[in-house]
Scaffold this motif. Structure first.
Motif, PDB file in Angstrom:
ATOM      1  N   GLN A  87      12.223  13.984  -3.660  1.00  0.00           N
ATOM      2  CA  GLN A  87      11.774  12.872  -2.809  1.00  0.00           C
ATOM      3  C   GLN A  87      12.217  13.074  -1.364  1.00  0.00           C
ATOM      4  OE1 GLN A  87       9.786  10.298  -3.918  1.00  0.00           O
ATOM      5  NE2 GLN A  87       9.563   9.781  -1.743  1.00  0.00           N
ATOM      6  N   LEU A  88      13.409  13.584  -1.166  1.00  0.00           N
ATOM      7  CA  LEU A  88      13.881  13.816   0.207  1.00  0.00           C
ATOM      8  C   LEU A  88      13.020  14.866   0.907  1.00  0.00           C
ATOM      9  CD1 LEU A  88      17.746  13.675  -0.354  1.00  0.00           C
ATOM     10  CD2 LEU A  88      16.319  11.983   0.802  1.00  0.00           C
ATOM     11  N   THR A  89      12.538  15.827   0.159  1.00  0.00           N
ATOM     12  CA  THR A  89      11.649  16.829   0.752  1.00  0.00           C
ATOM     13  C   THR A  89      10.277  16.216   1.030  1.00  0.00           C
ATOM     14  OG1 THR A  89      12.925  18.546  -0.366  1.00  0.00           O
ATOM     15  CG2 THR A  89      10.765  19.174   0.492  1.00  0.00           C
ATOM     16  N   ILE A  90       9.858  15.299   0.171  1.00  0.00           N
ATOM     17  CA  ILE A  90       8.626  14.556   0.453  1.00  0.00           C
ATOM     18  C   ILE A  90       8.800  13.735   1.741  1.00  0.00           C
ATOM     19  CG2 ILE A  90       7.201  12.611  -0.359  1.00  0.00           C
ATOM     20  CD1 ILE A  90       7.437  13.852  -3.198  1.00  0.00           C
ATOM     21  N   ALA A  91       9.966  13.140   1.919  1.00  0.00           N
ATOM     22  CA  ALA A  91      10.224  12.411   3.173  1.00  0.00           C
ATOM     23  C   ALA A  91      10.116  13.342   4.372  1.00  0.00           C
ATOM     24  CB  ALA A  91      11.600  11.746   3.131  1.00  0.00           C
ATOM     25  N   ASP A  92      10.529  14.585   4.191  1.00  0.00           N
ATOM     26  CA  ASP A  92      10.429  15.551   5.298  1.00  0.00           C
ATOM     27  C   ASP A  92       8.972  15.857   5.643  1.00  0.00           C
ATOM     28  OD1 ASP A  92      13.188  15.729   5.504  1.00  0.00           O
ATOM     29  OD2 ASP A  92      13.353  17.548   4.308  1.00  0.00           O
ATOM     30  N   VAL A  93       8.138  16.065   4.629  1.00  0.00           N
ATOM     31  CA  VAL A  93       6.742  16.376   4.934  1.00  0.00           C
ATOM     32  C   VAL A  93       6.066  15.156   5.553  1.00  0.00           C
ATOM     33  CG1 VAL A  93       5.842  15.884   2.619  1.00  0.00           C
ATOM     34  CG2 VAL A  93       4.597  17.420   4.066  1.00  0.00           C
ATOM     35  N   VAL A  94       6.448  13.964   5.127  1.00  0.00           N
ATOM     36  CA  VAL A  94       5.878  12.745   5.703  1.00  0.00           C
ATOM     37  C   VAL A  94       6.247  12.634   7.184  1.00  0.00           C
ATOM     38  CG1 VAL A  94       6.024  10.212   5.643  1.00  0.00           C
ATOM     39  CG2 VAL A  94       5.716  11.495   3.516  1.00  0.00           C
ATOM     40  N   ALA A  95       7.498  12.926   7.502  1.00  0.00           N
ATOM     41  CA  ALA A  95       7.917  12.875   8.907  1.00  0.00           C
ATOM     42  C   ALA A  95       7.143  13.906   9.729  1.00  0.00           C
ATOM     43  CB  ALA A  95       9.423  13.124   9.015  1.00  0.00           C
ATOM     44  N   GLU A  96       6.937  15.079   9.158  1.00  0.00           N
ATOM     45  CA  GLU A  96       6.193  16.101   9.901  1.00  0.00           C
ATOM     46  C   GLU A  96       4.724  15.708  10.064  1.00  0.00           C
ATOM     47  OE1 GLU A  96       6.843  20.198   8.938  1.00  0.00           O
ATOM     48  OE2 GLU A  96       8.952  19.879   8.432  1.00  0.00           O
ATOM     49  N   ALA A  97       4.157  15.076   9.041  1.00  0.00           N
ATOM     50  CA  ALA A  97       2.765  14.616   9.159  1.00  0.00           C
ATOM     51  C   ALA A  97       2.650  13.581  10.280  1.00  0.00           C
ATOM     52  CB  ALA A  97       2.288  14.024   7.832  1.00  0.00           C
ATOM     53  N   HIS A  98       3.621  12.684  10.337  1.00  0.00           N
ATOM     54  CA  HIS A  98       3.629  11.690  11.418  1.00  0.00           C
ATOM     55  C   HIS A  98       3.688  12.358  12.781  1.00  0.00           C
ATOM     56  CE1 HIS A  98       5.840   9.291  14.422  1.00  0.00           C
ATOM     57  NE2 HIS A  98       5.071   8.317  13.994  1.00  0.00           N
ATOM     58  N   ASP A  99       4.540  13.368  12.883  1.00  0.00           N
ATOM     59  CA  ASP A  99       4.757  13.973  14.193  1.00  0.00           C
ATOM     60  C   ASP A  99       3.571  14.808  14.672  1.00  0.00           C
ATOM     61  OD1 ASP A  99       7.136  12.676  14.249  1.00  0.00           O
ATOM     62  OD2 ASP A  99       8.404  14.452  14.343  1.00  0.00           O
ATOM     63  N   THR A 100       2.612  15.081  13.789  1.00  0.00           N
ATOM     64  CA  THR A 100       1.415  15.775  14.293  1.00  0.00           C
ATOM     65  C   THR A 100       0.708  14.939  15.349  1.00  0.00           C
ATOM     66  OG1 THR A 100       0.034  14.908  12.481  1.00  0.00           O
ATOM     67  CG2 THR A 100       0.990  17.115  12.190  1.00  0.00           C
ATOM     68  N   HIS A 101       0.707  13.615  15.175  1.00  0.00           N
ATOM     69  CA  HIS A 101       0.049  12.784  16.200  1.00  0.00           C
ATOM     70  C   HIS A 101       1.045  12.171  17.187  1.00  0.00           C
ATOM     71  CE1 HIS A 101       0.982   9.267  13.645  1.00  0.00           C
ATOM     72  NE2 HIS A 101       0.433   9.913  12.625  1.00  0.00           N
ATOM     73  N   HIS A 102       2.337  12.322  16.913  1.00  0.00           N
ATOM     74  CA  HIS A 102       3.356  11.846  17.851  1.00  0.00           C
ATOM     75  C   HIS A 102       4.432  12.899  18.069  1.00  0.00           C
ATOM     76  CE1 HIS A 102       1.446   7.934  17.652  1.00  0.00           C
ATOM     77  NE2 HIS A 102       2.244   7.519  18.619  1.00  0.00           N
ATOM     78  N   PRO A 103       4.041  14.069  18.566  1.00  0.00           N
ATOM     79  CA  PRO A 103       5.027  15.144  18.719  1.00  0.00           C
ATOM     80  C   PRO A 103       6.012  14.910  19.853  1.00  0.00           C
ATOM     81  CG  PRO A 103       2.937  15.838  19.620  1.00  0.00           C
ATOM     82  CD  PRO A 103       2.695  14.504  18.963  1.00  0.00           C
ATOM     83  N   VAL A 104       5.685  14.050  20.789  1.00  0.00           N
ATOM     84  CA  VAL A 104       6.605  13.802  21.906  1.00  0.00           C
ATOM     85  C   VAL A 104       7.507  12.616  21.606  1.00  0.00           C
ATOM     86  CG1 VAL A 104       6.767  13.141  24.337  1.00  0.00           C
ATOM     87  CG2 VAL A 104       5.060  14.828  23.604  1.00  0.00           C
ATOM     88  N   GLY A 105       6.915  11.539  21.081  1.00  0.00           N
ATOM     89  CA  GLY A 105       7.757  10.390  20.785  1.00  0.00           C
ATOM     90  C   GLY A 105       6.960   9.181  20.369  1.00  0.00           C
ATOM     91  N   VAL A 106       7.631   8.293  19.634  1.00  0.00           N
ATOM     92  CA  VAL A 106       6.960   7.092  19.137  1.00  0.00           C
ATOM     93  C   VAL A 106       6.725   6.061  20.233  1.00  0.00           C
ATOM     94  CG1 VAL A 106       7.725   7.298  16.747  1.00  0.00           C
ATOM     95  CG2 VAL A 106       9.215   6.173  18.413  1.00  0.00           C
ATOM     96  N   GLY A 107       7.368   6.254  21.374  1.00  0.00           N
ATOM     97  CA  GLY A 107       7.199   5.301  22.463  1.00  0.00           C
ATOM     98  C   GLY A 107       5.911   5.499  23.257  1.00  0.00           C
ATOM     99  N   LEU A 108       5.190   6.564  22.962  1.00  0.00           N
ATOM    100  CA  LEU A 108       3.948   6.860  23.680  1.00  0.00           C
ATOM    101  C   LEU A 108       2.775   6.792  22.718  1.00  0.00           C
ATOM    102  CD1 LEU A 108       5.259  10.079  25.476  1.00  0.00           C
ATOM    103  CD2 LEU A 108       5.105   7.781  26.472  1.00  0.00           C
TER     104      LEU A 108
END
Lengths: 236, 236
Positions: free
Chosen positions: B97-118
């Motif tokens: 599950q922790l590795t699944i959390a890692d892939v989820v975070a990476e999937a998110h960062d594809t559209h927010h590679p700079v930051g969540v504030g933008l």
């Protein structure tokens, strides 16, 4: 029997959170990949284990192999008095560690915002933007959260959980060490507003086993290969 | 007494991994932030709890509040037969599950590679590069790891752990759903090489409680606010 820790031999990285817990516990362990042939042994286990870790670090305790630094600490904390004994407290401690894992991943991505398959130089313009967000928004947000937890701990603000040291105190120490190395200016600014975090960092550094470890050759110096790297342009 | 789940009311996001486990367990729960005044209640808990979650999702069970989706699943899995009973098996499930959390975070960062504030539009050029790395390198690496785990499971390749469903089977289903929505072309390519992952995804979708849930209004559709977003330019 000794624990076997498997991690990249030339960096602190995510393995350091495990090393600090093993050192504070006074546990016998072999840092396998730093031994002759150890790196090859590590790669074989990743390739061949019935339950293969996705990546280092992983810990071998007899027949049990555990990957993911937070899961390793969950396991070690319960065995070495580095976590509360009550289930709710243990889960709260683990939850803090998972958030520490998140800040570590974000710190890493400041110098690798595009991907681990490319060098820093190849993604420097992206890194400049991501690091600014991290410095201005994320470092304060994370450190303020830790400060709040310390302030609200009913057992006192000397520890994140309860009245004595747990593995998350060690991990927060390491986060502060890493931020102060990689982003000295931004870390100094943020720590001014989070005095309890700064005090906990200083207190951990004075613990006899940690102090001995930090002065030993077992502690790999920070460098430009690990999670926390000092690129002055990213700490403007 | 019902569980109370706290998560953003308009997205699947990280809360969905918890929702799927609650639904499969047939557990009574309230998705609090989707109720009237629920969002304000969620924000108050983040602000005021003695043990404040860093971010949603979090679960309230009586007096216990648990944040971090992987920690919530660790808690629920043990209570609802969605994890092995032996400690080593439970820890292995959590590690996945922790590795699944890692892939989820990476999937998110594809559209927010700079930051969540933008916004996405503000970081689109960085997103194009990060998404290419994610598609070409990370999706295959993660899915191949899950495929290997299925292939090596001594109890058979129908489940990630043991001979029956655990919460990580549900979470892997959700990862495949999300990848197929956000990156349909890249996901299709990767799933061709990972037939066991594809079969597990299909089998989970046919489970009666999951099928009923997916067809209900409780399942929030994918959209452009969540972790998995479909920007065609990121799936070239």
């Amino acid at each position: 029997m000794s624990y076997e820790l498997y991690y990249w031999p030339s960096i602190q990285g995510r393995g350091e959170f495990v090393r600090l817990a093993l050192e504070e516990a006074g546990a016998a362990y072999v840092d396998v990949a730093r031994e002759p042939e150890g790196l090859a042994a590590m790669m074989r286990m990743i390739d061949d284990a019935e339950r293969p870790p996705f990546a280092p670090p992983f810990l071998k305790d007899g027949e049990t192999i555990i990957g993911q630094s937070a899961a390793i600490l969950l396991y070690l904390g319960a065995r070495h008095g580095l976590a509360p004994k009550d289930p709710a407290g243990g889960l709260w401690t683990h939850q803090i560690q998972l958030t520490i894992a998140d800040v570590v991943a974000e710190a890493h991505d400041t110098h690798h915002p595009v991907g681990v398959g490319l060098t820093y130089e190849d993604q420097m313009s992206e890194a400049l933007r991501r690091a600014r967000e991290f410095r201005d928004s994320r470092i304060p947000k994370f450190l303020n959260w830790f400060e709040t937890i310390l302030a609200r701990n009913p057992a006192g603000d000397g520890h994140l959980v309860g009245r004595s040291l747990t593995y998350v105190d060690l991990s927060l120490f390491q986060v502060v060490e890493g931020l102060a190395y990689a982003f000295p200016r931004a870390a100094r600014r943020a720590l001014k507003d989070t005095p309890r975090v700064a005090a906990l960092h200083a207190a951990v550094a004075r613990r006899p086993r940690i102090e001995a470890y930090l002065g030993s050759l077992r502690r790999i110096p920070f460098n430009q290969e690990g999670i926390f790297r000092h690129y002055p342009e990213l700490d403007a």
